[in-house]
Design a protein around this motif. Structure first.
Motif, PDB file in Angstrom:
ATOM      1  N   ASN A  98      42.628  -9.052  16.144  1.00 18.66           N
ATOM      2  CA  ASN A  98      43.665  -8.324  16.887  1.00 18.66           C
ATOM      3  C   ASN A  98      43.713  -8.657  18.372  1.00 18.66           C
ATOM      4  O   ASN A  98      44.787  -8.675  18.962  1.00 18.66           O
ATOM      5  CB  ASN A  98      43.514  -6.815  16.672  1.00 18.66           C
ATOM      6  CG  ASN A  98      44.018  -6.404  15.297  1.00 18.66           C
ATOM      7  OD1 ASN A  98      45.200  -6.518  15.009  1.00 18.66           O
ATOM      8  ND2 ASN A  98      43.109  -5.967  14.433  1.00 18.66           N
ATOM      9  N   SER A  99      42.565  -8.954  18.981  1.00 19.19           N
ATOM     10  CA  SER A  99      42.623  -9.364  20.394  1.00 19.19           C
ATOM     11  C   SER A  99      43.328 -10.721  20.499  1.00 19.19           C
ATOM     12  O   SER A  99      44.095 -10.965  21.435  1.00 19.19           O
ATOM     13  CB  SER A  99      41.237  -9.401  21.041  1.00 19.19           C
ATOM     14  OG  SER A  99      40.313 -10.169  20.307  1.00 19.19           O
ATOM     15  N   LEU A 100      43.128 -11.587  19.491  1.00 25.21           N
ATOM     16  CA  LEU A 100      43.824 -12.879  19.497  1.00 25.21           C
ATOM     17  C   LEU A 100      45.297 -12.729  19.117  1.00 25.21           C
ATOM     18  O   LEU A 100      46.141 -13.451  19.642  1.00 25.21           O
ATOM     19  CB  LEU A 100      43.126 -13.863  18.556  1.00 25.21           C
ATOM     20  CG  LEU A 100      41.733 -14.314  19.015  1.00 25.21           C
ATOM     21  CD1 LEU A 100      41.109 -15.251  17.993  1.00 25.21           C
ATOM     22  CD2 LEU A 100      41.773 -14.987  20.392  1.00 25.21           C
ATOM     23  N   ARG A 101      45.617 -11.776  18.250  1.00 29.11           N
ATOM     24  CA  ARG A 101      47.037 -11.531  17.934  1.00 29.11           C
ATOM     25  C   ARG A 101      47.786 -11.052  19.185  1.00 29.11           C
ATOM     26  O   ARG A 101      48.934 -11.451  19.427  1.00 29.11           O
ATOM     27  CB  ARG A 101      47.177 -10.505  16.803  1.00 29.11           C
ATOM     28  CG  ARG A 101      46.920 -11.121  15.434  1.00 29.11           C
ATOM     29  CD  ARG A 101      46.802 -10.059  14.357  1.00 29.11           C
ATOM     30  NE  ARG A 101      48.076  -9.526  13.948  1.00 29.11           N
ATOM     31  CZ  ARG A 101      48.331  -8.235  13.728  1.00 29.11           C
ATOM     32  NH1 ARG A 101      47.378  -7.339  13.887  1.00 29.11           N
ATOM     33  NH2 ARG A 101      49.506  -7.854  13.338  1.00 29.11           N
ATOM     34  N   ALA A 102      47.135 -10.222  19.977  1.00 31.19           N
ATOM     35  CA  ALA A 102      47.739  -9.774  21.234  1.00 31.19           C
ATOM     36  C   ALA A 102      48.016 -10.977  22.143  1.00 31.19           C
ATOM     37  O   ALA A 102      49.085 -11.092  22.753  1.00 31.19           O
ATOM     38  CB  ALA A 102      46.816  -8.782  21.931  1.00 31.19           C
ATOM     39  N   LEU A 103      47.053 -11.889  22.195  1.00 27.12           N
ATOM     40  CA  LEU A 103      47.195 -13.077  23.039  1.00 27.12           C
ATOM     41  C   LEU A 103      48.293 -14.001  22.516  1.00 27.12           C
ATOM     42  O   LEU A 103      49.101 -14.533  23.290  1.00 27.12           O
ATOM     43  CB  LEU A 103      45.851 -13.810  23.106  1.00 27.12           C
ATOM     44  CG  LEU A 103      45.641 -14.817  24.231  1.00 27.12           C
ATOM     45  CD1 LEU A 103      46.102 -14.276  25.577  1.00 27.12           C
ATOM     46  CD2 LEU A 103      44.174 -15.212  24.293  1.00 27.12           C
ATOM     47  N   LEU A 104      48.354 -14.169  21.199  1.00 25.81           N
ATOM     48  CA  LEU A 104      49.416 -14.964  20.576  1.00 25.81           C
ATOM     49  C   LEU A 104      50.786 -14.397  20.921  1.00 25.81           C
ATOM     50  O   LEU A 104      51.724 -15.132  21.220  1.00 25.81           O
ATOM     51  CB  LEU A 104      49.262 -14.919  19.049  1.00 25.81           C
ATOM     52  CG  LEU A 104      48.861 -16.185  18.317  1.00 25.81           C
ATOM     53  CD1 LEU A 104      47.420 -16.515  18.605  1.00 25.81           C
ATOM     54  CD2 LEU A 104      49.067 -16.018  16.833  1.00 25.81           C
ATOM     55  N   MET A 105      50.891 -13.086  20.855  1.00 25.99           N
ATOM     56  CA  MET A 105      52.151 -12.400  21.146  1.00 25.99           C
ATOM     57  C   MET A 105      52.631 -12.761  22.546  1.00 25.99           C
ATOM     58  O   MET A 105      53.815 -13.049  22.770  1.00 25.99           O
ATOM     59  CB  MET A 105      51.936 -10.894  21.016  1.00 25.99           C
ATOM     60  CG  MET A 105      53.205 -10.093  21.093  1.00 25.99           C
ATOM     61  SD  MET A 105      52.865  -8.340  20.809  1.00 25.99           S
ATOM     62  CE  MET A 105      54.533  -7.701  20.981  1.00 25.99           C
ATOM     63  N   PHE A 106      51.679 -12.775  23.484  1.00 22.89           N
ATOM     64  CA  PHE A 106      51.999 -13.092  24.875  1.00 22.89           C
ATOM     65  C   PHE A 106      52.328 -14.579  25.037  1.00 22.89           C
ATOM     66  O   PHE A 106      53.352 -14.933  25.634  1.00 22.89           O
ATOM     67  CB  PHE A 106      50.806 -12.710  25.766  1.00 22.89           C
ATOM     68  CG  PHE A 106      50.977 -13.067  27.207  1.00 22.89           C
ATOM     69  CD1 PHE A 106      51.925 -12.435  27.993  1.00 22.89           C
ATOM     70  CD2 PHE A 106      50.184 -14.053  27.796  1.00 22.89           C
ATOM     71  CE1 PHE A 106      52.083 -12.762  29.338  1.00 22.89           C
ATOM     72  CE2 PHE A 106      50.338 -14.387  29.126  1.00 22.89           C
ATOM     73  CZ  PHE A 106      51.289 -13.748  29.898  1.00 22.89           C
ATOM     74  N   LEU A 107      51.481 -15.448  24.501  1.00 17.19           N
ATOM     75  CA  LEU A 107      51.654 -16.892  24.685  1.00 17.19           C
ATOM     76  C   LEU A 107      52.934 -17.411  24.036  1.00 17.19           C
ATOM     77  O   LEU A 107      53.570 -18.340  24.546  1.00 17.19           O
ATOM     78  CB  LEU A 107      50.458 -17.650  24.098  1.00 17.19           C
ATOM     79  CG  LEU A 107      49.117 -17.483  24.807  1.00 17.19           C
ATOM     80  CD1 LEU A 107      47.996 -18.098  23.989  1.00 17.19           C
ATOM     81  CD2 LEU A 107      49.151 -18.099  26.201  1.00 17.19           C
ATOM     82  N   GLU A 108      53.308 -16.823  22.889  1.00 15.63           N
ATOM     83  CA  GLU A 108      54.462 -17.323  22.145  1.00 15.63           C
ATOM     84  C   GLU A 108      55.701 -16.445  22.305  1.00 15.63           C
ATOM     85  O   GLU A 108      56.707 -16.666  21.633  1.00 15.63           O
ATOM     86  CB  GLU A 108      54.099 -17.442  20.658  1.00 15.63           C
ATOM     87  CG  GLU A 108      52.944 -18.413  20.395  1.00 15.63           C
ATOM     88  CD  GLU A 108      52.603 -18.539  18.924  1.00 15.63           C
ATOM     89  OE1 GLU A 108      53.453 -18.185  18.070  1.00 15.63           O
ATOM     90  OE2 GLU A 108      51.481 -18.978  18.620  1.00 15.63           O
ATOM     91  N   SER A 109      55.619 -15.439  23.184  1.00  9.88           N
ATOM     92  CA  SER A 109      56.742 -14.517  23.432  1.00  9.88           C
ATOM     93  C   SER A 109      57.278 -13.914  22.133  1.00  9.88           C
ATOM     94  O   SER A 109      58.487 -13.899  21.870  1.00  9.88           O
ATOM     95  CB  SER A 109      57.880 -15.230  24.175  1.00  9.88           C
ATOM     96  OG  SER A 109      57.426 -15.765  25.387  1.00  9.88           O
ATOM     97  N   LEU A 110      56.360 -13.396  21.313  1.00 11.92           N
ATOM     98  CA  LEU A 110      56.737 -12.810  20.031  1.00 11.92           C
ATOM     99  C   LEU A 110      57.088 -11.332  20.189  1.00 11.92           C
ATOM    100  O   LEU A 110      56.519 -10.639  21.032  1.00 11.92           O
ATOM    101  CB  LEU A 110      55.589 -12.949  19.027  1.00 11.92           C
ATOM    102  CG  LEU A 110      55.119 -14.368  18.709  1.00 11.92           C
ATOM    103  CD1 LEU A 110      53.927 -14.330  17.759  1.00 11.92           C
ATOM    104  CD2 LEU A 110      56.238 -15.208  18.124  1.00 11.92           C
TER     105      LEU A 110
END
Length: 200
Positions: free
Chosen positions: A159-171
């Motif tokens: 989940n900490s990486l999903r949060a980061l993915l959300m930010f990096l990929e503008s999801l």
């Protein structure tokens, strides 16, 4: 234009993953399978250059990173440990069997706790809460390294990486809920200087 690499890795299988329990902030180590997964991930990224690594305060992420460092010969790579990269807290659910909790509260409620963006389990964090601690830390402590053309490895949690993915990929919240992050499967981001500036 300069390009910098960022590699994200979710820790290897933990004892609670194996037992199908909610883990969260419980400090549970990786299994024998988790150690094998970490070695496999290391072989996939061995040819990369890594200047600095970041991980959480939880042993399963730290142990995964240690194995990767050993296999890759990166023992001299500095490691920054911070609780901002911890897994989301599952509060009162931590340590509990997921099947038993589903039986007690029903599938719909457990799905909301596990997969909605902003519904937190009792005494725990939602993915939104996790995002709100991971992203400020990323901007303050990790982004400056990338802006200095340092190659960065982050070993953390689903989940900490999903949060980061959300930010990096503008999801969007709906899009991030569809993304699964498998244990020890490296995610590579080739970040241009222009893109890094936009992440500020």
């Amino acid at each position: 234009m300069e390009h910098t690499n960022l590699i994200l890795i979710r820790h290897g299988q933990s004892e609670y993953n194996l037992e199908n329990r909610f883990t969260g902030w419980q400090d549970i180590d990786i299994t024998k399978t988790g150690k094998q997964e970490a070695r496999k991930a290391a072989l996939e990224i061995k040819d990369q250059r890594i200047d600095i690594a970041f991980t959480s305060k939880l042993i399963r992420a730290q142990h995964t990173l240690q194995i990767i460092q050993e296999v890759c010969g990166w023992q001299d790579v500095p490691v920054v440990i911070n609780k901002a990269l911890n897994e989301r807290s599952y509060g009162a659910l931590e340590g509990k069997d997921k099947a038993e909790i589903t039986k007690e509260f029903g599938e719909k409620q457990v799905w909301l706790w596990r997969r909605s963006f902003d519904v937190a389990p009792p005494g725990g964090e939602s993915l939104k809460d996790t995002y709100n601690r991971v992203i400020p830390y990323f901007k303050q402590s990790i982004l400056p390294c990338l802006l200095q053309s340092q190659e960065v490895l982050i070993v953390a949690h689903g989940n900490s990486l999903r949060a980061l993915l959300m930010f990096l990929e503008s999801l969007s919240p709906a899009q991030i809920l569809q993304r699964e992050i498998e244990t020890c499967v490296p995610l590579f981001y080739d970040l241009s200087e222009d893109r890094l500036q936009r992440l500020k």
